[in-house]
Design a protein around this motif. Structure first.
Motif, PDB file in Angstrom:
ATOM      1  N   ASP A 289      62.634  18.344  57.584  1.00 45.70           N
ATOM      2  CA  ASP A 289      61.696  18.839  58.244  1.00 45.70           C
ATOM      3  C   ASP A 289      61.882  20.625  57.813  1.00 45.70           C
ATOM      4  OD1 ASP A 289      63.760  18.962  60.254  1.00 45.70           O
ATOM      5  OD2 ASP A 289      62.562  20.094  61.472  1.00 45.70           O
ATOM      6  N   LEU A 290      63.164  20.890  57.722  1.00 49.93           N
ATOM      7  CA  LEU A 290      63.315  22.226  57.332  1.00 49.93           C
ATOM      8  C   LEU A 290      63.015  22.509  56.084  1.00 49.93           C
ATOM      9  CD1 LEU A 290      64.616  25.121  57.699  1.00 49.93           C
ATOM     10  CD2 LEU A 290      66.948  24.168  57.103  1.00 49.93           C
ATOM     11  N   LEU A 291      63.467  21.581  54.950  1.00 51.67           N
ATOM     12  CA  LEU A 291      62.823  21.684  53.750  1.00 51.67           C
ATOM     13  C   LEU A 291      61.717  21.757  53.476  1.00 51.67           C
ATOM     14  CD1 LEU A 291      65.769  19.513  52.230  1.00 51.67           C
ATOM     15  CD2 LEU A 291      65.652  21.822  51.737  1.00 51.67           C
ATOM     16  N   VAL A 292      60.718  20.952  53.973  1.00 53.49           N
ATOM     17  CA  VAL A 292      59.338  21.121  54.180  1.00 53.49           C
ATOM     18  C   VAL A 292      58.736  22.253  54.714  1.00 53.49           C
ATOM     19  CG1 VAL A 292      57.280  20.214  55.086  1.00 53.49           C
ATOM     20  CG2 VAL A 292      59.082  18.583  54.212  1.00 53.49           C
ATOM     21  N   ARG A 293      59.231  22.787  55.719  1.00 52.33           N
ATOM     22  CA  ARG A 293      58.922  24.104  56.098  1.00 52.33           C
ATOM     23  C   ARG A 293      59.155  25.188  55.151  1.00 52.33           C
ATOM     24  NH1 ARG A 293      62.032  25.287  61.032  1.00 52.33           N
ATOM     25  NH2 ARG A 293      63.109  23.204  60.904  1.00 52.33           N
ATOM     26  N   MET A 294      60.353  25.085  54.289  1.00 50.66           N
ATOM     27  CA  MET A 294      60.586  26.125  53.441  1.00 50.66           C
ATOM     28  C   MET A 294      59.705  25.865  52.201  1.00 50.66           C
ATOM     29  SD  MET A 294      64.974  25.353  53.380  1.00 50.66           S
ATOM     30  CE  MET A 294      65.339  26.289  51.953  1.00 50.66           C
ATOM     31  N   LEU A 295      59.515  24.785  52.012  1.00 52.24           N
ATOM     32  CA  LEU A 295      58.215  24.667  50.806  1.00 52.24           C
ATOM     33  C   LEU A 295      56.923  25.168  51.334  1.00 52.24           C
ATOM     34  CD1 LEU A 295      57.235  23.218  48.106  1.00 52.24           C
ATOM     35  CD2 LEU A 295      56.957  21.214  49.566  1.00 52.24           C
ATOM     36  N   VAL A 296      56.383  24.883  52.259  1.00 47.65           N
ATOM     37  CA  VAL A 296      55.102  25.385  52.842  1.00 47.65           C
ATOM     38  C   VAL A 296      55.098  26.783  53.138  1.00 47.65           C
ATOM     39  CG1 VAL A 296      54.403  22.945  53.474  1.00 47.65           C
ATOM     40  CG2 VAL A 296      54.993  24.530  55.038  1.00 47.65           C
ATOM     41  N   ASP A 297      56.388  27.369  53.496  1.00 46.03           N
ATOM     42  CA  ASP A 297      56.437  28.861  53.701  1.00 46.03           C
ATOM     43  C   ASP A 297      56.365  29.461  52.258  1.00 46.03           C
ATOM     44  OD1 ASP A 297      57.165  31.073  55.379  1.00 46.03           O
ATOM     45  OD2 ASP A 297      58.841  31.215  54.091  1.00 46.03           O
ATOM     46  N   GLY A 298      56.994  28.935  51.328  1.00 43.33           N
ATOM     47  CA  GLY A 298      56.808  29.586  49.904  1.00 43.33           C
ATOM     48  C   GLY A 298      55.590  29.563  49.525  1.00 43.33           C
ATOM     49  N   VAL A 299      54.796  28.342  49.682  1.00 47.29           N
ATOM     50  CA  VAL A 299      53.358  28.381  49.094  1.00 47.29           C
ATOM     51  C   VAL A 299      52.487  29.226  49.838  1.00 47.29           C
ATOM     52  CG1 VAL A 299      51.344  27.070  48.933  1.00 47.29           C
ATOM     53  CG2 VAL A 299      53.790  25.937  48.609  1.00 47.29           C
ATOM     54  N   SER A 300      52.866  29.416  50.999  1.00 49.13           N
ATOM     55  CA  SER A 300      51.983  30.479  52.049  1.00 49.13           C
ATOM     56  C   SER A 300      52.086  31.944  51.457  1.00 49.13           C
ATOM     57  CB  SER A 300      52.291  30.445  53.351  1.00 49.13           C
ATOM     58  OG  SER A 300      53.394  31.235  53.626  1.00 49.13           O
ATOM     59  N   ASN A 301      53.257  32.123  50.843  1.00 46.18           N
ATOM     60  CA  ASN A 301      53.426  33.488  50.147  1.00 46.18           C
ATOM     61  C   ASN A 301      53.445  33.453  48.733  1.00 46.18           C
ATOM     62  OD1 ASN A 301      54.412  35.318  52.399  1.00 46.18           O
ATOM     63  ND2 ASN A 301      56.090  33.792  52.824  1.00 46.18           N
ATOM     64  N   ASN A 302      52.805  32.364  48.140  1.00 42.09           N
ATOM     65  CA  ASN A 302      52.444  32.529  46.694  1.00 42.09           C
ATOM     66  C   ASN A 302      53.561  32.014  45.779  1.00 42.09           C
ATOM     67  OD1 ASN A 302      50.293  32.242  44.683  1.00 42.09           O
ATOM     68  ND2 ASN A 302      50.754  34.511  43.953  1.00 42.09           N
ATOM     69  N   GLY A 303      54.573  31.289  46.286  1.00 47.46           N
ATOM     70  CA  GLY A 303      55.680  30.784  45.627  1.00 47.46           C
ATOM     71  C   GLY A 303      55.905  29.428  45.590  1.00 47.46           C
ATOM     72  N   ASN A 304      56.644  29.020  44.610  1.00 48.18           N
ATOM     73  CA  ASN A 304      57.275  27.452  44.415  1.00 48.18           C
ATOM     74  C   ASN A 304      58.645  27.327  45.030  1.00 48.18           C
ATOM     75  OD1 ASN A 304      54.887  28.003  42.449  1.00 48.18           O
ATOM     76  ND2 ASN A 304      55.755  26.435  40.886  1.00 48.18           N
TER      77      ASN A 304
END
Length: 442
Positions: A289-304
């Motif tokens: 769940d932490l890794l998924v949060r990191m992924l979508v948090d990055g996408v929300s800030n225009n990152g991969n």
């Protein structure tokens, strides 16, 4: 088959001029693998433990990863929802994972005897994924690479280091570096991404002496060679020159990244446990769940996000890596449209959530599960429909239209323009619940 001409160019680009696949796909796998998988004490073990070439030789002599299966690697990446895979062709230890004509310090010269890069490229392409290479600018094994403050022999004493450096020639090493890159970019077809690593000039690192940067690597010429052999390739920012993307390592930017006030494409490089190579006793693991949060948090800030796996000395992903990838894949199977092709939203997400947006669809990722209601500012009158993404079950909502007086009607006074979702009491059994919101106007 060896390619004698540049690869076909990648022509489709996004608004920044970057190849369009990168900002669409958002999620890739990093694979750090080399001789350091045998000591299983971090990929910098040669540096950390000041190991000499002679003492490190035992790992070369015993490298025989009989369980290596590039097809399994590629299939696990695809099943986890990753769209590109980046392999360490050579890490700082200097060991080449391909049949380089410029050295005998390579996988084909071990008892294993196979071209790992060839098998990797073929398997990744067969799964419909994009191919990336990592290549170290550093080489602690090469006889012309001078001892510096990052080298494993850095503590040998001034007199011994001077003797070790006598006759070493960074010009010859540059030729070797460029020659190996040329092999990788001409012998394996189209390469989508090249991650160079790394530069460390003295004025950037107070505790490092004899640091190396663009002049030592011949970075301008190396970058020109890279782009000539692979038109449209994405190159990172670690040549001591500006790159196509910036690469924050093991931290999460809290906003879109900028260079000189201009937003730039970026990719966070992340590990499962803080180590890139296989590290047997390191149990400092990130949860799914932490890794998924990191992924979508990055996408929300225009990152991969480029998420690393360190295969074992026998060549397979260990049990924890497999379980983690399976967990991420299960979430991605139901939620990937909040990631692929998505980016920052035009609205401000409430606390404990992040938005991503893809066209007329807004994705609310709930990092914390509220009691029944979540209030979304500025969305009243803008929403056509809402549903939980994992099962497409409808979510009811109510609105305080813009321009009306907020009333205390049991939900508490909310600002005009607020849209309030009514969620189930029981949290969905997914790593991160997502509400898909269909907007009336994109």
């Amino acid at each position: 088959m060896t390619i004698t001409a540049p690869a076909e160019p990648q022509t489709a680009t996004d608004a920044t001029g970057l190849p369009a696949w990168f900002s669409h796909d958002r999620f890739g796998m990093f694979i750090h693998w080399g001789l350091y998988a045998l000591p299983a004490r971090h990929e910098w073990v040669k540096n950390r433990e000041r190991i000499t070439d002679a003492d490190y030789q035992k790992y070369f002599d015993h490298f025989d990863p009989d369980l290596f299966d590039a097809t399994d690697w590629a299939r696990r990446a695809r099943a986890a929802g990753m769209k590109y895979v980046v392999l360490t062709t050579k890490h700082h230890e200097g060991f080449a994972l391909w049949d380089s004509k410029l050295t005998d310090y390579k996988s084909t010269a071990t008892r294993f005897g196979r071209d790992i890069v060839r098998e990797f490229v073929d398997a990744v392409r067969a799964e419909g994924l994009r191919v990336g290479f990592y290549h170290s600018l550093i080489d602690w094994h090469h006889p012309d690479f001078t001892i510096d403050g990052v080298h494993p022999r850095r503590d040998d004493g001034a007199e011994a280091i001077a003797a070790l450096n006598e006759g070493r020639d960074m010009a010859r090493y540059r030729d070797y570096l460029h020659g190996q890159v040329s092999e990788l970019l001409t012998d394996y077809g189209k390469i989508d991404y090249l991650f160079y690593d790394f530069s460390y000039r003295d004025n950037d690192h107070e505790d490092i002496w004899g640091g190396k940067g663009r002049d030592d690597w011949g970075s301008s010429e190396l970058l020109e060679l890279t782009r000539r052999l692979q038109p449209g390739i994405i190159v990172n920012d670690r040549l001591d020159l500006p790159g196509d993307i910036v690469t924050p390592e093991q931290y999460q930017p809290d906003k879109p990244m900028e260079v000189d006030g201009v937003q730039v494409p970026w990719e966070a490089c992340q590990t499962l446990n803080g180590s890139w190579g296989y590290d047997r006793d390191n149990l400092n693991l990130k949860s799914v769940d932490l890794l998924v949060r990191m992924l979508v948090d990055g996408v929300s800030n225009n990152g991969n996000m480029l998420l690393n796996i360190g295969p074992t000395g026998r060549g397979e992903f260990d049990g924890v890596s497999r379980q983690t990838l399976d967990g991420i894949g299960e979430w991605m199977r139901r939620h990937d449209r909040s990631v692929y092709g998505a980016g920052p939203a035009a609205f401000q997400a409430p606390a404990g959530t992040v938005y991503t947006q893809r066209g007329d669809r807004l994705y609310l990722h709930l990092f914390t599960w509220p009691f029944e209601h979540v209030h979304l500012p500025d969305l009243a009158g803008r929403v056509a429909y809402a549903q939980l993404l994992h099962d497409a079950s409808e979510i009811h909502y109510r609105e305080i239209p813009p321009g009306t007086r907020a009333q205390n009607t049991g939900l508490g006074g909310q600002p005009a323009g607020t849209l309030t979702l009514t969620l189930p009491i029981v949290r969905p059994d997914v790593a991160v619940p997502v509400v898909e919101i269909f907007l009336k106007d994109a």
